[in-house]
Scaffold this motif. Structure first.
Motif, PDB file in Angstrom:
ATOM      1  N   GLU A   1       6.287   4.262   3.244  1.00 47.74           N
ATOM      2  CA  GLU A   1       4.976   4.330   3.910  1.00 47.74           C
ATOM      3  C   GLU A   1       4.443   5.760   3.981  1.00 47.74           C
ATOM      4  O   GLU A   1       3.248   5.986   3.793  1.00 47.74           O
ATOM      5  N   THR A   2       5.341   6.729   4.222  1.00 47.88           N
ATOM      6  CA  THR A   2       4.832   8.114   4.252  1.00 47.88           C
ATOM      7  C   THR A   2       4.375   8.529   2.854  1.00 47.88           C
ATOM      8  O   THR A   2       3.460   9.319   2.702  1.00 47.88           O
TER       9      THR A   2
ATOM     10  N   LYS B   1       2.869   6.509   0.806  1.00 50.11           N
ATOM     11  CA  LYS B   1       1.499   5.963   0.710  1.00 50.11           C
ATOM     12  C   LYS B   1       0.514   6.849   1.471  1.00 50.11           C
ATOM     13  O   LYS B   1      -0.607   7.077   1.031  1.00 50.11           O
ATOM     14  N   MET B   2       0.951   7.364   2.634  1.00 55.31           N
ATOM     15  CA  MET B   2       0.055   8.236   3.427  1.00 55.31           C
ATOM     16  C   MET B   2      -0.317   9.479   2.614  1.00 55.31           C
ATOM     17  O   MET B   2      -1.472   9.902   2.574  1.00 55.31           O
TER      18      MET B   2
ATOM     19  N   ARG C   1      14.086  -0.717   6.845  1.00 56.28           N
ATOM     20  CA  ARG C   1      13.637  -1.109   8.188  1.00 56.28           C
ATOM     21  C   ARG C   1      14.736  -1.886   8.931  1.00 56.28           C
ATOM     22  O   ARG C   1      14.973  -1.674  10.109  1.00 56.28           O
TER      23      ARG C   1
ATOM     24  N   PHE D   1      -2.601   3.166   9.579  1.00 51.76           N
ATOM     25  CA  PHE D   1      -1.444   4.003   9.940  1.00 51.76           C
ATOM     26  C   PHE D   1      -1.687   4.692  11.293  1.00 51.76           C
ATOM     27  O   PHE D   1      -0.803   4.766  12.144  1.00 51.76           O
TER      28      PHE D   1
ATOM     29  N   ARG E   1      -1.349   2.184  14.062  1.00 54.92           N
ATOM     30  CA  ARG E   1       0.058   1.839  14.350  1.00 54.92           C
ATOM     31  C   ARG E   1       0.742   2.922  15.163  1.00 54.92           C
ATOM     32  O   ARG E   1       1.461   2.659  16.112  1.00 54.92           O
TER      33      ARG E   1
ATOM     34  N   GLN F   1      13.374  -4.768   2.228  1.00 52.98           N
ATOM     35  CA  GLN F   1      13.074  -4.244   3.566  1.00 52.98           C
ATOM     36  C   GLN F   1      14.301  -3.594   4.220  1.00 52.98           C
ATOM     37  O   GLN F   1      14.344  -3.448   5.437  1.00 52.98           O
TER      38      GLN F   1
ATOM     39  N   PHE G   1       8.021   4.425  10.831  1.00 53.12           N
ATOM     40  CA  PHE G   1       7.541   4.290   9.442  1.00 53.12           C
ATOM     41  C   PHE G   1       8.679   4.520   8.457  1.00 53.12           C
ATOM     42  O   PHE G   1       9.579   5.318   8.728  1.00 53.12           O
ATOM     43  N   THR G   2       8.605   3.850   7.322  1.00 53.36           N
ATOM     44  CA  THR G   2       9.608   4.109   6.277  1.00 53.36           C
ATOM     45  C   THR G   2       9.112   5.223   5.352  1.00 53.36           C
ATOM     46  O   THR G   2       7.920   5.581   5.376  1.00 53.36           O
TER      47      THR G   2
ATOM     48  N   ASP H   1       7.160  13.647   4.598  1.00 53.69           N
ATOM     49  CA  ASP H   1       7.201  13.050   5.936  1.00 53.69           C
ATOM     50  C   ASP H   1       6.526  13.953   6.971  1.00 53.69           C
ATOM     51  O   ASP H   1       5.721  13.492   7.779  1.00 53.69           O
TER      52      ASP H   1
ATOM     53  N   THR I   1      12.078   9.637   9.580  1.00 50.99           N
ATOM     54  CA  THR I   1      11.545   8.284   9.399  1.00 50.99           C
ATOM     55  C   THR I   1      12.637   7.224   9.590  1.00 50.99           C
ATOM     56  O   THR I   1      13.818   7.554   9.721  1.00 50.99           O
TER      57      THR I   1
END
Ligand SMILES: Nc1ncnc2c1ncn2[C@@H]1O[C@H](COP(=O)(O)OP(=O)(O)OP(=O)(O)O)[C@@H](O)[C@H]1O
Length: 336
Positions: free
Chosen positions: A186-187, A189-190, A231, A20, A23, A228, A182-183, A49, A139
């Motif tokens: 994904e945040t 997951k972070m 995105r 991450f 990226r 997806q 980022f979606t 986020d 995001t």
């Protein structure tokens, strides 16, 4: 309501480098969004986020030498809003980042009023600490939502292209949204990976707000059609933004070429495609009336491009009408 306890300082350490971070690092290099050594004011709500944003920027800080500070605006909307602000203060302490917080004197009456107040506060804090860049955690999923939301209300191209990577807020302050890359998945997951203590905002689940219904009901359905889709929708907004910018430039050129003190040149406009005619007439009416014209008013003027001498529109604001005078289209008072 989920309030995670603050993790130990070691869990909040910024020294780990993940894909991450890589990226975001590359994205910042490619787009030149946050120049080296700049002072960044990070707008943090306490949600996933903005906390993930702080975590990644802290991780990248040694490479970019930014000076980071956190700002939080307490709308006073929820019974736990003071606790939320206190939670963020402690977190900023652990992160060893300056923390600025302001509480609204009374709870704003609408989402729009809250946003206006929030940006006023953030601008004032940025001016106090001499930060030229305000960074938010918007995001790609927020961008997708905005596109859908504006579509449902009927929108021109600019509206569909909204939530840009950066936007000028004043002469001295630019809003930057590096997390558009980022979606929300994904945040999320972070947040798990970095064990970030997210403060969940209960109003985000309130289905009375149209935006929440889009987020909680519509987007999950669309993801069943295409996982997806966040995105893809955000990418569509990005393409539309480039096209909107190009069209805006073209409009300005044609507008300036067609404009004289006699009014707008009809023969010049007649050669343009309908889309450009509409845009130029919109700009003309906006300048003349100092307010945004309606679609009906623009369409009426478009009919006058090829109408006979002496034709006129129905009455416009400020007791004015558009009239055909030879090759010119101009606005005059209804009393003339
Ligand atoms: N009360 C607030 N104080 C400071 N910044 C805020 C606040 N609310 C929102 N922001 C900023 O605006 C961005 C977008 O806000 P939005 O309301 O979409 O997100 P959120 O659900 O409140 O939180 P997050 O985006 O952090 O998950 C946030 O990422 C954050 O940078």
């Amino acid at each position: 309501m989920l309030h995670r306890p603050l993790p130990s300082p070691s869990a909040l350490s910024s020294d780990c480098w993940t894909p991450f971070h890589a990226r975001l690092h590359q994205l910042l290099q490619r787009r030149s969004l946050l120049p080296t050594r700049s002072r960044l004011l990070l707008a943090v709500s306490g949600g996933q986020d903005s906390l993930a944003l702080v975590q990644l920027l802290r991780g990248l800080q040694p490479h970019w030498h930014w000076s980071l500070a956190i700002a939080h605006c307490d709308h006073g909307w929820r019974s736990d809003s003071t606790a939320n602000a206190e939670h963020l203060r402690q977190l900023a302490d652990q992160w060893q980042l300056p923390f600025y917080c302001q509480r609204s004197p009374e709870p704003p009456r609408s989402e729009a009023a809250a946003r206006t107040w929030r940006y006023q506060v953030l601008e004032a804090i940025a001016a106090d600490i001499d930060a030229a860049l305000l960074v938010t955690g918007h995001t790609a999923s927020d961008r997708a939502e905005t596109l859908l939301y504006n579509l449902t209300r009927g929108s021109h191209l600019q509206g569909l292209a909204s939530l840009r990577w950066q936007r000028s807020l004043s002469d001295r302050l630019t809003l930057v949204r590096p997390f558009l890359g980022f979606t929300r998945a994904e945040t999320s997951k972070m947040v798990q990976q970095f064990q970030l203590p997210v403060w969940e905002d209960s109003t985000n689940r309130d289905r009375r707000f149209a935006r929440n219904r889009l987020r909680l009901e519509v987007l999950p359905q669309l993801r069943q059609i295409n996982p997806q889709c966040d995105r893809h929708l955000a990418n569509t907004a990005e393409l539309l933004a480039d096209e909107a910018d190009w069209l805006a430039e073209l409009t300005e050129q044609v507008y300036q070429q067609s404009l004289s003190e006699k009014g707008l040149c009809r023969s010049q406009l007649a050669q343009q495609p309908i889309a450009l005619q509409r845009r130029v007439l919109h700009a003309f009416l906006q300048d003349q009336l100092q307010r945004s014209p309606s679609t009906v008013q623009v369409e009426e003027l478009r009919q006058l491009i090829t109408a006979p001498q002496g034709s006129c529109s129905s009455s416009l604001p400020q007791r004015r009408v558009a009239v055909v005078a030879g090759d010119w289209l101009r606005l005059q008072s209804v009393d003339d």
